[in-house]
Motif scaffolding. Structure first.
Motif, mmCIF file in Angstrom:
data_model
loop_
_atom_site.group_PDB
_atom_site.id
_atom_site.type_symbol
_atom_site.label_atom_id
_atom_site.label_comp_id
_atom_site.label_asym_id
_atom_site.label_seq_id
_atom_site.Cartn_x
_atom_site.Cartn_y
_atom_site.Cartn_z
ATOM 1 N N THR A 1 0.724 -1.208 -0.016
ATOM 2 C CA THR A 1 0.169 -0.385 0.089
ATOM 3 C C THR A 1 0.758 1.329 0.202
ATOM 4 O OG1 THR A 1 -0.069 0.098 2.380
ATOM 5 C CG2 THR A 1 -1.970 -1.239 1.383
ATOM 6 N N GLY A 2 2.079 1.121 0.258
ATOM 7 C CA GLY A 2 2.977 2.430 0.220
ATOM 8 C C GLY A 2 3.033 2.734 1.860
ATOM 9 N N TYR A 3 1.975 2.353 2.860
ATOM 10 C CA TYR A 3 1.986 2.773 4.144
ATOM 11 C C TYR A 3 3.358 2.067 4.923
ATOM 12 C CZ TYR A 3 0.284 3.317 8.940
ATOM 13 O OH TYR A 3 0.193 3.631 10.336
ATOM 14 N N ASN A 4 3.865 2.946 5.626
ATOM 15 C CA ASN A 4 5.305 2.213 6.121
ATOM 16 C C ASN A 4 5.437 2.525 7.731
ATOM 17 O OD1 ASN A 4 7.922 1.394 6.332
ATOM 18 N ND2 ASN A 4 8.770 3.317 5.506
ATOM 19 N N HIS A 5 4.647 1.871 8.312
ATOM 20 C CA HIS A 5 4.818 2.124 9.803
ATOM 21 C C HIS A 5 4.284 1.072 10.641
ATOM 22 C CE1 HIS A 5 4.357 4.935 13.222
ATOM 23 N NE2 HIS A 5 3.407 4.733 13.325
ATOM 24 N N LEU A 6 4.984 -0.162 10.528
ATOM 25 C CA LEU A 6 4.706 -1.212 11.384
ATOM 26 C C LEU A 6 5.319 -0.913 12.589
ATOM 27 C CD1 LEU A 6 5.580 -4.276 8.894
ATOM 28 C CD2 LEU A 6 3.380 -3.677 10.004
ATOM 29 N N SER A 7 4.744 -1.757 13.598
ATOM 30 C CA SER A 7 5.269 -1.769 14.896
ATOM 31 C C SER A 7 6.674 -2.577 14.935
ATOM 32 C CB SER A 7 4.514 -2.415 16.294
ATOM 33 O OG SER A 7 4.498 -3.982 15.823
ATOM 34 N N VAL A 8 7.416 -2.242 15.617
ATOM 35 C CA VAL A 8 9.014 -3.162 15.841
ATOM 36 C C VAL A 8 8.478 -4.832 16.026
ATOM 37 C CG1 VAL A 8 9.435 -2.840 18.162
ATOM 38 C CG2 VAL A 8 11.333 -3.342 16.498
ATOM 39 N N ARG A 9 7.405 -4.892 16.861
ATOM 40 C CA ARG A 9 6.997 -6.197 17.213
ATOM 41 C C ARG A 9 6.617 -6.970 16.109
ATOM 42 N NH1 ARG A 9 5.967 -2.607 20.568
ATOM 43 N NH2 ARG A 9 3.769 -1.949 19.656
ATOM 44 N N SER A 10 5.753 -6.240 15.079
ATOM 45 C CA SER A 10 5.231 -6.798 13.957
ATOM 46 C C SER A 10 6.404 -6.985 12.742
ATOM 47 C CB SER A 10 4.135 -5.864 13.190
ATOM 48 O OG SER A 10 3.029 -5.839 13.881
ATOM 49 N N ALA A 11 7.038 -6.114 12.824
ATOM 50 C CA ALA A 11 8.481 -6.086 11.811
ATOM 51 C C ALA A 11 9.096 -7.277 11.962
ATOM 52 C CB ALA A 11 9.021 -4.748 11.700
ATOM 53 N N ALA A 12 9.567 -7.516 13.495
ATOM 54 C CA ALA A 12 10.362 -8.411 13.907
ATOM 55 C C ALA A 12 9.712 -9.924 13.589
ATOM 56 C CB ALA A 12 10.792 -8.294 15.377
ATOM 57 N N SER A 13 8.560 -10.018 13.779
ATOM 58 C CA SER A 13 7.950 -11.248 13.477
ATOM 59 C C SER A 13 7.847 -11.752 12.142
ATOM 60 C CB SER A 13 6.410 -11.205 14.000
ATOM 61 O OG SER A 13 6.434 -10.809 15.333
ATOM 62 N N ILE A 14 7.475 -10.623 11.148
ATOM 63 C CA ILE A 14 7.474 -11.036 9.747
ATOM 64 C C ILE A 14 8.725 -11.133 9.234
ATOM 65 C CG2 ILE A 14 7.133 -9.774 7.463
ATOM 66 C CD1 ILE A 14 4.535 -7.945 9.033
ATOM 67 N N MET A 15 9.925 -10.465 9.928
ATOM 68 C CA MET A 15 11.172 -10.459 9.147
ATOM 69 C C MET A 15 11.890 -12.129 9.477
ATOM 70 S SD MET A 15 13.073 -7.009 9.060
ATOM 71 C CE MET A 15 12.764 -5.902 7.751
ATOM 72 N N LEU A 16 11.317 -12.495 10.813
ATOM 73 C CA LEU A 16 11.874 -13.958 11.067
ATOM 74 C C LEU A 16 11.091 -15.052 10.174
ATOM 75 C CD1 LEU A 16 12.036 -13.727 14.958
ATOM 76 C CD2 LEU A 16 13.747 -13.681 13.501
ATOM 77 N N ASP A 17 9.834 -14.778 10.054
ATOM 78 C CA ASP A 17 8.936 -15.667 9.262
ATOM 79 C C ASP A 17 9.546 -15.798 7.664
ATOM 80 O OD1 ASP A 17 6.495 -17.309 8.826
ATOM 81 O OD2 ASP A 17 5.960 -15.943 7.407
ATOM 82 N N ARG A 18 9.903 -14.452 7.520
ATOM 83 C CA ARG A 18 10.557 -14.442 5.968
ATOM 84 C C ARG A 18 12.029 -15.115 5.913
ATOM 85 N NH1 ARG A 18 9.234 -8.843 2.849
ATOM 86 N NH2 ARG A 18 6.995 -8.918 3.458
ATOM 87 N N LEU A 19 12.884 -14.948 7.035
ATOM 88 C CA LEU A 19 14.248 -15.314 6.897
ATOM 89 C C LEU A 19 14.183 -17.040 7.464
ATOM 90 C CD1 LEU A 19 16.004 -12.483 8.497
ATOM 91 C CD2 LEU A 19 16.330 -13.082 6.226
ATOM 92 N N LEU A 20 13.271 -17.299 8.057
ATOM 93 C CA LEU A 20 13.428 -18.857 8.662
ATOM 94 C C LEU A 20 12.112 -19.534 8.316
ATOM 95 C CD1 LEU A 20 14.886 -17.358 12.119
ATOM 96 C CD2 LEU A 20 16.182 -18.696 10.505
#
Lengths: 191, 191
Positions: A168-187
């Motif tokens: 969407t172009g909206y760029n304002h996730l919480s650090v909790r959400s960002a960390a969860s998503i990044m772990l899911d993508r990396l592992l």
């Protein structure tokens, strides 16, 4: 059949040096649910330690109090799953001291992978990082609280990971959400 | 070239009927950061509305107070990005009333996709749901607070989505993390 080896991954949540809304360098306050959510996500994906980085004595005491409640106190009897997650947490004075801690355990200095929602150049992709994990060497995935890691810290990164873009172009996730998503993508899931 | 149409997706966070640690049906209390984190993730991935489901008047008032602060009050001037996210929130008495609300907007009843970390049969996969989204029809993705959605509600689901497994067997993500990861899996980045 070759056994799937789990990446040798550590995580750090930085409270200093980070920036505030005006871009000034600050030491942010610790958020209770950052500890819970990030430790639980880290435990889910096999991260080895979660370093909470703060130089402030009262904030270190706060983290210690929360972690002790869930790992040794009443919380540990109430919820053993929470205990398992919070046991991953270590408190460190600085990112450098977390790096030294990992180096002492692994006998090799970890590479740092820093994250930043802001537009900075020279990003590395999720796929490339997953491929690097196959070496078995230690990596430290670094998140900033408040408005993100200070430039002075980002400049010391071995890699800066591409941001989560959503659709969407909206760029304002919480650090909790960002960390969860990044772990899911990396592992990715093993089963 | 055909434009990418954004899925017609709504989200609900249920506080009743959910279960507690002992499996008893309860109405859970609203957690402030659930509203923020889930609304921000929903805004990032183009979700159309976030329904906070609670039949309790004092909890509805609490949600209204938090949302008003960030959409109309001091918070809206402090942080316009937060405002944009919190504006997605609607308070509803029950999941049924959220379904009726969507039906009134879309002129068709949404299909419900419920989530559950517990071991229940008949799951649908992420890829299958992504394919269903292509129809443009409305879907409502449903998360439970506390220890998850009550069985009586799960039985009414059109689909129950496969759980997030991670790679360790540890199965205890926060609802904030689970919602973020599921949105990332269901609504891949467009750019």
């Amino acid at each position: 059949m070759k056994a799937l080896s789990r990446p040798n991954l550590y995580l750090a949540l930085v409270h200093y040096p980070v920036i505030n809304k005006s871009g000034e360098i600050i030491a942010s306050a610790v958020t209770n649910l950052d500890l819970h959510d990030i430790a639980r996500a880290a435990k889910t994906y096999g991260v080895k330690k979660v370093y909470i980085i703060t130089p402030l004595d009262d904030q270190k005491e706060l983290v210690q109090k929360i972690v002790s409640h869930w790992t040794l106190g009443g919380g540990s009897r109430y919820n053993a799953l929470r205990k398992e997650a919070l046991e991953l947490i270590e408190i460190e004075e600085s990112l450098e001291s977390a790096v030294r801690h990992i180096e002492a355990v692994c006998s090799v200095k970890p590479r740092t992978i820093m994250t930043c929602a802001r537009d900075v150049g020279g990003r590395i992709g999720f796929r490339e990082i997953r491929e690097k994990f196959e070496s078995g060497e230690p990596y430290l995935l670094v998140f900033g609280t408040a408005w993100g890691l200070a430039e002075s810290l980002l400049e010391t990164a071995d890699y800066v990971l591409e941001p989560i873009r959503g659709n969407t172009g909206y760029n304002h996730l919480s650090v909790r959400s960002a960390a969860s998503i990044m772990l899911d993508r990396l592992l990715p899931e093993c089963c």
